[in-house]
Every structure is written in C-alpha cells, then in structure tokens.
Scaffold this motif. Structure first.
Motif, PDB file in Angstrom:
ATOM      1  N   SER A  68       0.838  -1.212   0.000  1.00 50.76           N
ATOM      2  CA  SER A  68       0.000   0.000   0.000  1.00 50.76           C
ATOM      3  C   SER A  68       0.869   1.257   0.000  1.00 50.76           C
ATOM      4  O   SER A  68       0.461   2.308  -0.485  1.00 50.76           O
ATOM      5  CB  SER A  68      -0.950   0.006   1.198  1.00 50.76           C
ATOM      6  N   LYS A  69       2.101   1.132   0.543  1.00 47.50           N
ATOM      7  CA  LYS A  69       2.978   2.307   0.555  1.00 47.50           C
ATOM      8  C   LYS A  69       3.460   2.595  -0.858  1.00 47.50           C
ATOM      9  O   LYS A  69       3.769   3.725  -1.204  1.00 47.50           O
ATOM     10  CB  LYS A  69       4.145   2.065   1.499  1.00 47.50           C
ATOM     11  N   ARG A  70       3.511   1.562  -1.700  1.00 45.12           N
ATOM     12  CA  ARG A  70       3.977   1.747  -3.071  1.00 45.12           C
ATOM     13  C   ARG A  70       2.820   2.086  -4.014  1.00 45.12           C
ATOM     14  O   ARG A  70       2.946   2.952  -4.878  1.00 45.12           O
ATOM     15  CB  ARG A  70       4.651   0.441  -3.490  1.00 45.12           C
ATOM     16  N   TYR A  71       1.683   1.402  -3.836  1.00 44.33           N
ATOM     17  CA  TYR A  71       0.592   1.555  -4.819  1.00 44.33           C
ATOM     18  C   TYR A  71      -0.565   2.431  -4.341  1.00 44.33           C
ATOM     19  O   TYR A  71      -1.518   2.643  -5.084  1.00 44.33           O
ATOM     20  CB  TYR A  71       0.068   0.168  -5.233  1.00 44.33           C
ATOM     21  N   GLY A  72      -0.487   2.894  -3.099  1.00 46.87           N
ATOM     22  CA  GLY A  72      -1.536   3.793  -2.617  1.00 46.87           C
ATOM     23  C   GLY A  72      -2.602   3.082  -1.800  1.00 46.87           C
ATOM     24  O   GLY A  72      -2.581   1.857  -1.661  1.00 46.87           O
ATOM     25  N   PRO A  73      -3.566   3.862  -1.276  1.00 42.05           N
ATOM     26  CA  PRO A  73      -4.537   3.307  -0.319  1.00 42.05           C
ATOM     27  C   PRO A  73      -5.615   2.417  -0.939  1.00 42.05           C
ATOM     28  O   PRO A  73      -6.317   1.718  -0.220  1.00 42.05           O
ATOM     29  CB  PRO A  73      -5.182   4.557   0.290  1.00 42.05           C
ATOM     30  N   VAL A  74      -5.754   2.456  -2.283  1.00 44.55           N
ATOM     31  CA  VAL A  74      -6.709   1.548  -2.941  1.00 44.55           C
ATOM     32  C   VAL A  74      -5.925   0.861  -4.050  1.00 44.55           C
ATOM     33  O   VAL A  74      -5.523   1.507  -5.023  1.00 44.55           O
ATOM     34  CB  VAL A  74      -7.892   2.336  -3.569  1.00 44.55           C
ATOM     35  N   PHE A  75      -5.635  -0.412  -3.884  1.00 47.03           N
ATOM     36  CA  PHE A  75      -4.863  -1.075  -4.938  1.00 47.03           C
ATOM     37  C   PHE A  75      -5.388  -2.482  -5.203  1.00 47.03           C
ATOM     38  O   PHE A  75      -6.122  -3.048  -4.403  1.00 47.03           O
ATOM     39  CB  PHE A  75      -3.361  -1.075  -4.626  1.00 47.03           C
ATOM     40  N   THR A  76      -4.992  -2.995  -6.371  1.00 51.72           N
ATOM     41  CA  THR A  76      -5.462  -4.322  -6.797  1.00 51.72           C
ATOM     42  C   THR A  76      -4.360  -5.349  -6.636  1.00 51.72           C
ATOM     43  O   THR A  76      -3.185  -5.064  -6.885  1.00 51.72           O
ATOM     44  CB  THR A  76      -5.834  -4.289  -8.304  1.00 51.72           C
ATOM     45  N   LEU A  77      -4.760  -6.535  -6.221  1.00 51.25           N
ATOM     46  CA  LEU A  77      -3.820  -7.641  -6.093  1.00 51.25           C
ATOM     47  C   LEU A  77      -4.508  -8.866  -6.670  1.00 51.25           C
ATOM     48  O   LEU A  77      -5.721  -9.012  -6.540  1.00 51.25           O
ATOM     49  CB  LEU A  77      -3.528  -7.856  -4.598  1.00 51.25           C
ATOM     50  N   HIS A  78      -3.738  -9.732  -7.312  1.00 53.45           N
ATOM     51  CA  HIS A  78      -4.321 -10.981  -7.820  1.00 53.45           C
ATOM     52  C   HIS A  78      -3.712 -12.155  -7.068  1.00 53.45           C
ATOM     53  O   HIS A  78      -2.501 -12.328  -7.091  1.00 53.45           O
ATOM     54  CB  HIS A  78      -4.049 -11.139  -9.325  1.00 53.45           C
ATOM     55  N   VAL A  85      -9.382  -6.127  -4.187  1.00 51.83           N
ATOM     56  CA  VAL A  85      -9.061  -4.708  -4.013  1.00 51.83           C
ATOM     57  C   VAL A  85      -8.784  -4.487  -2.526  1.00 51.83           C
ATOM     58  O   VAL A  85      -9.612  -4.825  -1.672  1.00 51.83           O
ATOM     59  CB  VAL A  85     -10.202  -3.799  -4.518  1.00 51.83           C
ATOM     60  N   VAL A  86      -7.592  -3.980  -2.244  1.00 50.98           N
ATOM     61  CA  VAL A  86      -7.191  -3.764  -0.857  1.00 50.98           C
ATOM     62  C   VAL A  86      -7.435  -2.298  -0.494  1.00 50.98           C
ATOM     63  O   VAL A  86      -7.085  -1.395  -1.266  1.00 50.98           O
ATOM     64  CB  VAL A  86      -5.691  -4.117  -0.660  1.00 50.98           C
ATOM     65  N   LEU A  87      -8.078  -2.086   0.667  1.00 50.31           N
ATOM     66  CA  LEU A  87      -8.274  -0.721   1.179  1.00 50.31           C
ATOM     67  C   LEU A  87      -7.313  -0.537   2.339  1.00 50.31           C
ATOM     68  O   LEU A  87      -7.302  -1.347   3.269  1.00 50.31           O
ATOM     69  CB  LEU A  87      -9.710  -0.542   1.691  1.00 50.31           C
ATOM     70  N   ALA A  88      -6.496   0.526   2.288  1.00 52.23           N
ATOM     71  CA  ALA A  88      -5.472   0.692   3.321  1.00 52.23           C
ATOM     72  C   ALA A  88      -5.491   2.095   3.920  1.00 52.23           C
ATOM     73  O   ALA A  88      -5.821   3.072   3.239  1.00 52.23           O
ATOM     74  CB  ALA A  88      -4.094   0.397   2.728  1.00 52.23           C
TER      75      ALA A  88
END
Ligand code: HEM
Length: 502
Positions: A68-78, A85-88
């Motif tokens: 989340s520190k790299r891709y931001g507070p809303v990011f996708t992971l497979h 979708v991760v909320l951080a």
C-alpha cells in the motif's frame, strides 16, 4: 501432495485445464485493463499465479501494508485468478465502510467459508437471510443484556470462577490460554445456551479446542492457497482438519440445541436459542421473514457467535496480561489507579469513566494486538467508483485493519505499546477515529458491546487480584510479542505467573 498429482492418470487433462485457465486469465486481464474505467493500480502479475509469489502468505497483512505504501490506499492484487481490491489506511477504510456502507457491505463467500456454512448464519452470509439473522442476533444480545446489567452480572460471576482457577496455580507459571478461553466461552455460552460450563466439562473443552483449531487453520498459507485453487481441497491436510474441527463443533451445537428443545416453553425465554424458536412461532406463516428461521440458520448463527465470541475476546485478554508482564511500570499504574478509584470492591461498568488510564491500556492492547488484521473479506454489492477508481460489483474487498491500527499518520508511535495514544495532556481518556479493531459500517462486529464489557471487567478483576510476571528465569525483555498467525493474531506460546495480591 504434488507427487500424488503428478502420478494421477488425468495429468494430461489437468495440463489441458491449466492451459485453458491461462487463456481465460489472459483474456480476463486484457478486458479488465482496457476498459474506459480507471481501475485501482497494483503490482504486475504472472499468469495463473497472479501476485502469489510477491506476498508472504505467512504474514499477508504485512505484505499488503508494504504494497500500500507503493501503490496507494486503494490497490489491486491478484491471488491466482482471484482479484482483490485492498483498502489501506484509516481514512480510506473508514471512508469506504462508513460512507459507502451498501456498496462495500457484502461478505465475500470464499470456498472455505462456503464449505463451512453454505451461506447460512451471520458471518458468512448475504442478502435477506443475513439481514434477518444479524438483526435477530443484535436484538437478542441486547435483550440478554449487552450494555445492560444482565451481561455484567454474568461476566462478574465468571470473573470469580476464573480467579479461583488462577489461584489454583499458587503463583507458579502456567499457560494462560486454557482458563481464559474457557471464561470467555462461558459468557457467550450463557447467552446462547442459557448456561455456563464447568472448566472440566468435556463439551466445553472440546468445543473450545476445535474452535481454536479451526480459526488457526483458516488463516494458514495452505488454506489461502485453497481459496485460490479450491480443487486442491481433498489433497490438503489443513482443509481436511478444518472440516473435521467444524463438524465436531456442529455436533455439540446440535446436541445442545436438541436438549433445549425438549424443555422449550415459549413463555419462558432462557437464551438466544429459545428466542430463535419463539420468534419463529410468532411470525405468521405468510411472513417472508419466517423462512429464515430454519435449522441451518440456527445452527450456523450459533456456531458463528460461539466462534467469533470466544477466540477474539480471549486472545485480546491474553495479550493484555502478556503486555502487563512485559511492562511492569504500566501494570503498576493500572493497579494504582484501581486501588485509588475502586479499592478492593468489585469493579462495575460504571467505574470505567473514572479509570481513564486503565481504559487507555485496554484500548492500546487492542490496537497493538490487532487480532483481526485483515478483517473478514467483503465484496462489493454493486459497481462503485471510489477515490476515482472503478470497482465492479462482486469484487473481493479487503479492509486492511493492520494499516488502520498501525497508520503512521494517525498514531504517534504506531509500533510501540503506548497507552498515551488514548490520553490527553491532563490524563483524560480520548477516543481516536483510527481505533477500528471491530471494523466499521454495515458488517462491523456485532459483538463489540459485549466484547468491550468482557475486556474491561475481566482485565480489571484480574489486575485487582493478581500481579502478572514472566515465568521464573525469563526477563521482561525476553517476553516475545511475535504473534502466532491464524485467521486471528494470538500471543505466542508463553507462561505467566499470577501472584495473588489480596
Ligand atoms: C475483542 C473482541 C472482538 C474483536 C476484535 C472482533 C472483531 C471483529 C471484526 C474485525 C469483524 C469483521 C467486521 C467486518 O467484516 O468488517 C467481526 C465480525 C463479527 N463479530 Fe466480532 N470481534 C470481537 C468479538 C466478538 C464477539 C464477543 C462476538 C459475539 C457476540 C462477535 C461476533 C461477530 C459477528 C457475528 C461478526 C460478523 C458480522 C457480520 O458479518 O454481519 N465478535 N468482529
């Protein structure tokens, strides 16, 4: 396991299937990323495996926090073919769950959750059935005293049994896990079944043992893999053990409910199980709600409440005692405050407002212990545009509670046990928005009120009666705080001494 797979006569069909899945995956990925919408960013993924090799399945929450520190507070992971979708971060998680309760308020029923309850009960259900069961459980918990005197009395009674049990160790080192789990389990049992169990009762022991095992297994890396590739199930020992543990609990629940049924009287409501049947009787045949009051919903709601109500509270209480033994100066301050404000009489809920330091210590324990690090995965109930990103209906959403309870922009010293996080300059208790161990919104923990009452009464009662210290030969510094990872984070195996103060 893979040897068995390789020896299977259907190897060629399996390879064919994998090739097919690869094509579907490539098509799917291209469709997802070529549309007119902006999708949440995320790390590049490999075909079939997705980002599985980029995360640590033993501490998935920590890996996601780093991402989340790299891709931001809303990011996708497979994870495999599954898109998440991760909320951080505190702001994003609260904004999603509180401001968009409907859109982010469905539960993701992953393969393991489906194996467990087939969509019945409260935790792993959706739609009208979930709504009715959640409403019923909340009302009944309230009627049976959540936030009221009845539960307080039950917890205080249990405090005495627990104290007696700890006194039996005569100050010698013991494992806190068993007695504390039995005490927490007895509170939820009293509400559900109308009775507490003796700590030696084989039914209580077996239910708690199987519950702990199921919760531990459900967070294991192989079960995470199972949720991505469910066809692996029969080959996975952890999956088989999980199914066995939940079946054992189910048999106990069936036994307990059927013996209550024999003495059921609609005019005398003894417990939540009675309330369920009374509600069913009172609903007209034609009433649409009536169809939800069936055997499956009863059994799985009871299992949900028992499971959710035992492991979480007992784990948190064990963390609090471990932290007291590790930080004796903090224990001193709690005991001084208790002596000054309450003395030796029984602590009541109404004392909490006069015990700000003690209250801060309990809150800080919950923050640092972070026992449900990835909440329980949600799913979007409809298409939603959030923070400029399009998230389609049915997407798995993971509210990363680790990133809220350890959010550097919210907490002065996120990685340190620091009760001052909850105190102002005058030592008064302060609420913090980023305190979200029970999550928030439509699926927020429905046992929060009961859990908070249990934590306060058990903790204060135990600290009035005992001084908690490490086992002989172990220094405070040596007490390890590295959690045991399951679905919840529990304290590592340890022993403490409970030295009588009274
Ligand atoms: C310290 C104690 C506890 C903690 C930290 C805790 C935390 C949580 C969390 C994080 C969730 C997931 C919320 C979400 O999906 O966003 C949850 C759900 C739930 N909890 Fe708790 N919990 C605790 C105690 C309890 C107790 C004592 C009960 C039972 C009375 C309980 C019953 C439930 C149920 C039934 C759900 C599912 C709610 C739904 O899906 O609608 N919990 N809890």
């Amino acid at each position: 396991m893979f040897e068995e797979l390789l020896q299977a006569p259907a190897l060629s069909s399996l390879l064919g299937l994998l090739a097919g899945l690869l094509v579907i995956h490539l098509l799917y990925s291209s469709l997802t990323f070529q549309g007119k919408h902006t999708h949440p960013p995320g790390p590049r993924c490999l075909p079939l495996l997705g980002n599985l090799l980029q995360v640590d399945l033993c501490r998935l929450d920590q890996s996601l926090f780093k991402l989340s520190k790299r891709y931001g507070p809303v990011f996708t992971l497979h994870l495999g073919l599954k898109k998440i979708v991760v909320l951080a971060g505190s702001k994003t998680v609260r904004q999603a769950l509180i401001n968009h309760p409907e859109e982010f308020g469905d539960r993701e029923i992953n393969p393991l959750f489906y194996d467990f309850s087939k969509g019945h009960g409260i935790v792993f259900s959706n739609g009208d059935s979930w709504k009715e069961m959640r409403r019923f459980a909340l009302t009944t918990l309230r009627d049976f005293g959540m936030g009221k005197r009845l539960s307080e009395e039950k917890i205080i009674e249990e405090c005495h049994y627990l104290t007696e049990e700890l006194e039996n160790h005569k100050g010698k080192a013991f494992n806190t896990k068993t007695p504390i789990s039995y005490a927490a389990s007895n509170i939820i049992s009293a509400i559900i079944f109308g009775k507490r169990f003796d700590y030696k009762d084989p039914v209580l022991r077996d239910m708690v043992k199987n519950d702990q095992e199921a919760i531990c297994l459900s967070g294991s890396p192989s079960i995470l893999i199972y949720n991505v590739f469910p066809w692996l199930g029969p080959w996975l020992q952890n999956w088989r053990d999980f199914m066995k543990a939940v079946e054992n609990i189910k048999q106990h629940v069936l036994q307990l409910t059927s013996s209550l049924k024999k003495t059921f009287n609609p005019d005398i409501c003894r417990c939540l199980v009675d309330a369920f049947w009374t509600r069913k009787l009172n609903l007209e045949e034609s009433d649409a709600q009536g169809m939800h009051y069936n055997e499956e919903n009863l059994v799985y709601s009871v299992m949900d409440l028992f499971g959710a109500g035992t492991d979480t509270t007992s784990n948190t209480l064990r963390w609090s005692l471990l932290l007291m033994a590790k930080y004796p100066q903090i224990q001193d301050r709690v005991q001084e405050e208790l002596s000054m404000v309450v003395g030796v009489r029984q602590v009541q809920m109404e004392d909490r407002k006069n015990l700000p330091y003690t209250d801060a210590v309990i809150h800080e324990t919950q923050r640092l212990a972070n026992i449900v690090p990835m909440s329980i995965t949600h799913s979007t109930s409809r298409d939603v545009t959030f923070q400029g990103y399009f998230i389609e209906k049915g997407t798995t959403v993971l509210p990363l509670l680790t990133s809220v309870l350890y959010d550097e922009s919210e907490w002065e010293t996120p990685n340190t046990f620091n009760p001052s996080h909850f105190l102002d300059e005058e030592g008064k208790f302060i609420r913090r928005d980023a305190f979200l161990p029970f999550s928030a919104g439509r699926r927020a923990c429905l046992g929060e009120g009961l859990a908070r009452m249990e934590l306060f009464l058990f903790f204060t009662h135990l600290l009035q009666h005992f001084r908690f210290t490490p086992a002989p030969g172990i220094s405070e510094d040596e007490l390890d705080l590295t959690p045991m990872v399951g679905f919840t984070l529990s304290p590592p195996p340890h022993q403490l001494c409970a030295v009588s103060r009274i």
